[in-house]
Write a protein that holds these residues in place. Sequence first.
Motif, PDB file in Angstrom:
ATOM      1  N   LEU A 153       0.816  -1.210   0.000  1.00  0.00           N
ATOM      2  CA  LEU A 153       0.000   0.000   0.000  1.00  0.00           C
ATOM      3  C   LEU A 153       0.854   1.266   0.000  1.00  0.00           C
ATOM      4  CD1 LEU A 153      -2.860  -0.942   2.494  1.00  0.00           C
ATOM      5  CD2 LEU A 153      -3.081  -0.564   0.025  1.00  0.00           C
ATOM      6  N   ALA A 154       2.045   1.182   0.549  1.00  0.00           N
ATOM      7  CA  ALA A 154       2.933   2.341   0.527  1.00  0.00           C
ATOM      8  C   ALA A 154       3.410   2.647  -0.891  1.00  0.00           C
ATOM      9  CB  ALA A 154       4.133   2.108   1.449  1.00  0.00           C
ATOM     10  N   LEU A 155       3.303   1.658  -1.768  1.00  0.00           N
ATOM     11  CA  LEU A 155       3.767   1.829  -3.145  1.00  0.00           C
ATOM     12  C   LEU A 155       2.632   2.043  -4.147  1.00  0.00           C
ATOM     13  CD1 LEU A 155       6.481  -0.996  -3.231  1.00  0.00           C
ATOM     14  CD2 LEU A 155       6.857   1.471  -3.010  1.00  0.00           C
ATOM     15  N   GLU A 156       1.461   1.481  -3.878  1.00  0.00           N
ATOM     16  CA  GLU A 156       0.364   1.546  -4.831  1.00  0.00           C
ATOM     17  C   GLU A 156      -0.959   1.331  -4.119  1.00  0.00           C
ATOM     18  OE1 GLU A 156       0.204  -1.734  -7.580  1.00  0.00           O
ATOM     19  OE2 GLU A 156       1.262  -3.052  -6.186  1.00  0.00           O
ATOM     20  N   PRO A 157      -2.049   1.889  -4.655  1.00  0.00           N
ATOM     21  CA  PRO A 157      -3.363   1.678  -4.034  1.00  0.00           C
ATOM     22  C   PRO A 157      -3.925   0.297  -4.336  1.00  0.00           C
ATOM     23  CG  PRO A 157      -3.577   3.018  -6.004  1.00  0.00           C
ATOM     24  CD  PRO A 157      -2.091   2.825  -5.788  1.00  0.00           C
TER      25      PRO A 157
ATOM     26  N   LEU B  66       2.121   2.903  14.420  1.00  0.00           N
ATOM     27  CA  LEU B  66       3.498   3.016  14.902  1.00  0.00           C
ATOM     28  C   LEU B  66       4.499   3.281  13.779  1.00  0.00           C
ATOM     29  CD1 LEU B  66       3.627   0.101  17.532  1.00  0.00           C
ATOM     30  CD2 LEU B  66       3.272   2.549  17.948  1.00  0.00           C
ATOM     31  N   ALA B  67       4.027   3.287  12.558  1.00  0.00           N
ATOM     32  CA  ALA B  67       4.922   3.476  11.406  1.00  0.00           C
ATOM     33  C   ALA B  67       5.431   4.912  11.341  1.00  0.00           C
ATOM     34  CB  ALA B  67       4.192   3.117  10.118  1.00  0.00           C
ATOM     35  N   PRO B  68       6.598   5.127  10.719  1.00  0.00           N
ATOM     36  CA  PRO B  68       7.080   6.500  10.507  1.00  0.00           C
ATOM     37  C   PRO B  68       6.070   7.326   9.726  1.00  0.00           C
ATOM     38  CG  PRO B  68       8.786   4.885   9.995  1.00  0.00           C
ATOM     39  CD  PRO B  68       7.521   4.112  10.191  1.00  0.00           C
ATOM     40  N   SER B  69       6.080   8.621   9.916  1.00  0.00           N
ATOM     41  CA  SER B  69       5.086   9.508   9.308  1.00  0.00           C
ATOM     42  C   SER B  69       5.025   9.372   7.788  1.00  0.00           C
ATOM     43  CB  SER B  69       5.381  10.966   9.678  1.00  0.00           C
ATOM     44  OG  SER B  69       5.256  11.163  11.057  1.00  0.00           O
ATOM     45  N   ALA B  70       6.194   9.287   7.147  1.00  0.00           N
ATOM     46  CA  ALA B  70       6.210   9.198   5.684  1.00  0.00           C
ATOM     47  C   ALA B  70       5.527   7.923   5.201  1.00  0.00           C
ATOM     48  CB  ALA B  70       7.644   9.253   5.176  1.00  0.00           C
ATOM     49  N   ARG B  71       5.742   6.830   5.906  1.00  0.00           N
ATOM     50  CA  ARG B  71       5.130   5.554   5.524  1.00  0.00           C
ATOM     51  C   ARG B  71       3.617   5.609   5.758  1.00  0.00           C
ATOM     52  NH1 ARG B  71       6.387   0.118   4.904  1.00  0.00           N
ATOM     53  NH2 ARG B  71       5.098  -1.389   6.020  1.00  0.00           N
ATOM     54  N   LYS B  72       3.214   6.160   6.890  1.00  0.00           N
ATOM     55  CA  LYS B  72       1.784   6.293   7.164  1.00  0.00           C
ATOM     56  C   LYS B  72       1.097   7.140   6.093  1.00  0.00           C
ATOM     57  CE  LYS B  72       0.096   7.224  11.158  1.00  0.00           C
ATOM     58  NZ  LYS B  72      -0.169   7.864  12.466  1.00  0.00           N
ATOM     59  N   SER B  73       1.731   8.228   5.719  1.00  0.00           N
ATOM     60  CA  SER B  73       1.149   9.100   4.700  1.00  0.00           C
ATOM     61  C   SER B  73       1.042   8.391   3.354  1.00  0.00           C
ATOM     62  CB  SER B  73       1.989  10.373   4.546  1.00  0.00           C
ATOM     63  OG  SER B  73       1.923  11.157   5.716  1.00  0.00           O
TER      64      SER B  73
ATOM     65  N   TYR C 181     -16.533   5.881   4.434  1.00  0.00           N
ATOM     66  CA  TYR C 181     -15.918   5.578   5.733  1.00  0.00           C
ATOM     67  C   TYR C 181     -14.405   5.402   5.595  1.00  0.00           C
ATOM     68  CZ  TYR C 181     -14.189   2.829   9.609  1.00  0.00           C
ATOM     69  OH  TYR C 181     -13.404   2.372  10.651  1.00  0.00           O
ATOM     70  N   VAL C 182     -13.977   4.642   4.591  1.00  0.00           N
ATOM     71  CA  VAL C 182     -12.536   4.435   4.389  1.00  0.00           C
ATOM     72  C   VAL C 182     -11.873   5.754   4.003  1.00  0.00           C
ATOM     73  CG1 VAL C 182     -10.801   3.247   2.981  1.00  0.00           C
ATOM     74  CG2 VAL C 182     -12.764   1.981   3.886  1.00  0.00           C
ATOM     75  N   GLU C 183     -12.575   6.589   3.251  1.00  0.00           N
ATOM     76  CA  GLU C 183     -12.046   7.923   2.964  1.00  0.00           C
ATOM     77  C   GLU C 183     -11.822   8.698   4.266  1.00  0.00           C
ATOM     78  OE1 GLU C 183     -13.261  12.215   0.958  1.00  0.00           O
ATOM     79  OE2 GLU C 183     -14.479  10.464   0.468  1.00  0.00           O
ATOM     80  N   ALA C 184     -12.780   8.626   5.191  1.00  0.00           N
ATOM     81  CA  ALA C 184     -12.637   9.319   6.472  1.00  0.00           C
ATOM     82  C   ALA C 184     -11.428   8.790   7.246  1.00  0.00           C
ATOM     83  CB  ALA C 184     -13.909   9.158   7.303  1.00  0.00           C
ATOM     84  N   LEU C 185     -11.258   7.473   7.266  1.00  0.00           N
ATOM     85  CA  LEU C 185     -10.080   6.874   7.923  1.00  0.00           C
ATOM     86  C   LEU C 185      -8.790   7.461   7.348  1.00  0.00           C
ATOM     87  CD1 LEU C 185     -10.510   2.984   8.271  1.00  0.00           C
ATOM     88  CD2 LEU C 185      -9.999   4.606  10.102  1.00  0.00           C
ATOM     89  N   ALA C 186      -8.708   7.479   6.030  1.00  0.00           N
ATOM     90  CA  ALA C 186      -7.488   7.943   5.369  1.00  0.00           C
ATOM     91  C   ALA C 186      -7.247   9.426   5.630  1.00  0.00           C
ATOM     92  CB  ALA C 186      -7.567   7.671   3.871  1.00  0.00           C
ATOM     93  N   ARG C 187      -8.300  10.222   5.576  1.00  0.00           N
ATOM     94  CA  ARG C 187      -8.124  11.665   5.765  1.00  0.00           C
ATOM     95  C   ARG C 187      -7.774  12.005   7.215  1.00  0.00           C
ATOM     96  NH1 ARG C 187      -8.976  14.506   1.302  1.00  0.00           N
ATOM     97  NH2 ARG C 187     -10.402  13.757  -0.323  1.00  0.00           N
ATOM     98  N   PHE C 188      -8.325  11.297   8.165  1.00  0.00           N
ATOM     99  CA  PHE C 188      -7.906  11.510   9.553  1.00  0.00           C
ATOM    100  C   PHE C 188      -6.418  11.180   9.702  1.00  0.00           C
ATOM    101  CE2 PHE C 188     -12.396  11.203  11.316  1.00  0.00           C
ATOM    102  CZ  PHE C 188     -12.377  12.455  11.911  1.00  0.00           C
ATOM    103  N   ALA C 189      -5.974  10.090   9.078  1.00  0.00           N
ATOM    104  CA  ALA C 189      -4.564   9.705   9.153  1.00  0.00           C
ATOM    105  C   ALA C 189      -3.661  10.754   8.524  1.00  0.00           C
ATOM    106  CB  ALA C 189      -4.350   8.351   8.483  1.00  0.00           C
ATOM    107  N   LEU C 190      -4.176  11.457   7.527  1.00  0.00           N
ATOM    108  CA  LEU C 190      -3.399  12.501   6.846  1.00  0.00           C
ATOM    109  C   LEU C 190      -3.531  13.860   7.522  1.00  0.00           C
ATOM    110  CD1 LEU C 190      -4.294  11.479   3.181  1.00  0.00           C
ATOM    111  CD2 LEU C 190      -2.017  11.341   4.225  1.00  0.00           C
ATOM    112  N   GLY C 191      -4.317  13.930   8.588  1.00  0.00           N
ATOM    113  CA  GLY C 191      -4.506  15.197   9.287  1.00  0.00           C
ATOM    114  C   GLY C 191      -5.493  16.123   8.610  1.00  0.00           C
ATOM    115  N   GLU C 192      -6.299  15.609   7.685  1.00  0.00           N
ATOM    116  CA  GLU C 192      -7.284  16.417   6.960  1.00  0.00           C
ATOM    117  C   GLU C 192      -8.632  16.307   7.673  1.00  0.00           C
ATOM    118  OE1 GLU C 192      -7.197  15.034   2.942  1.00  0.00           O
ATOM    119  OE2 GLU C 192      -5.055  15.422   2.684  1.00  0.00           O
ATOM    120  N   THR C 193      -8.725  16.943   8.846  1.00  0.00           N
ATOM    121  CA  THR C 193      -9.856  16.714   9.737  1.00  0.00           C
ATOM    122  C   THR C 193     -11.188  17.123   9.132  1.00  0.00           C
ATOM    123  OG1 THR C 193      -8.410  16.999  11.643  1.00  0.00           O
ATOM    124  CG2 THR C 193     -10.771  17.217  12.028  1.00  0.00           C
ATOM    125  N   GLU C 194     -11.273  18.309   8.559  1.00  0.00           N
ATOM    126  CA  GLU C 194     -12.549  18.780   8.018  1.00  0.00           C
ATOM    127  C   GLU C 194     -13.047  17.867   6.900  1.00  0.00           C
ATOM    128  OE1 GLU C 194     -12.393  22.856   6.886  1.00  0.00           O
ATOM    129  OE2 GLU C 194     -11.935  23.583   8.901  1.00  0.00           O
TER     130      GLU C 194
END
Length: 226
Positions: free
Chosen positions: A46-50, A78-85, A110-123
């Motif tokens: 997933l870090a390389l492709e969707p 627990l992953a580094p920020s770059a990997r999580k992003s 819902y999965v979009e919300a999960l991903a955006r929270f992880a990216l710090g895109e709260t709104e």
Amino acid sequence: MSSFFNGLLLAVSALILGSWGAYLAAREIAPFDFSFAPRSEILDRLALEPAPVPPSTFGTNVALEICDEAMTRLSFHLAPSARKSAVANSCLETAETSVSQMPSHSYGYYVEALARFALGETEAAIRALERSQAVGPNEQWLAERRVALAETHYGELDSYEEEGHHADLALLAQSRRGIRSIAARYVANPGFRERVTAVVETLPNEIQQRFVNLVRAEARSMGAGA
């Protein structure tokens, strides 16, 4: 001569249909190739492709589940920020593709919300949660996941707390499965307990009593008392 051209047309049509069928089959199989990989490798991929999104609802749910599981695992947090992003951006692409194909697909939002929270895109994450609840208000399994995600980010919910989140809590409070999904948090978290109680008090008396009985039973089964 005409029979020759008719035969040629049939042959070309069969070839085109066969190629199109093979293409669709390959698209349907693609997310399963992802899901069958060892769990330890899925974050790397997933870090390389969707995760690819096929045409069918079933296959789309497989792709979304890959991201759902990946982004709720401890190794992701627990992953580094770059990997999580990188993982979150891949999953965001998967989610956005799914809802572009099926605009009423609540799991995709819902999965979009999960991903955006992880990216710090709260709104944007809250908007995706709102959309998920709006198009899937009675999908209990998904309401369970939305409630858990909303509670994780409770201080950021704004108006969603009084609307979609309360609606999901009311849905869960009316069934044994729903109560079981929130029982541990209800017992351990006074703030959550207060929120759920306020919602339950708006429901009919028989539902209120059933809720009390069921949550006590669940609390006893967890060894916490009631």
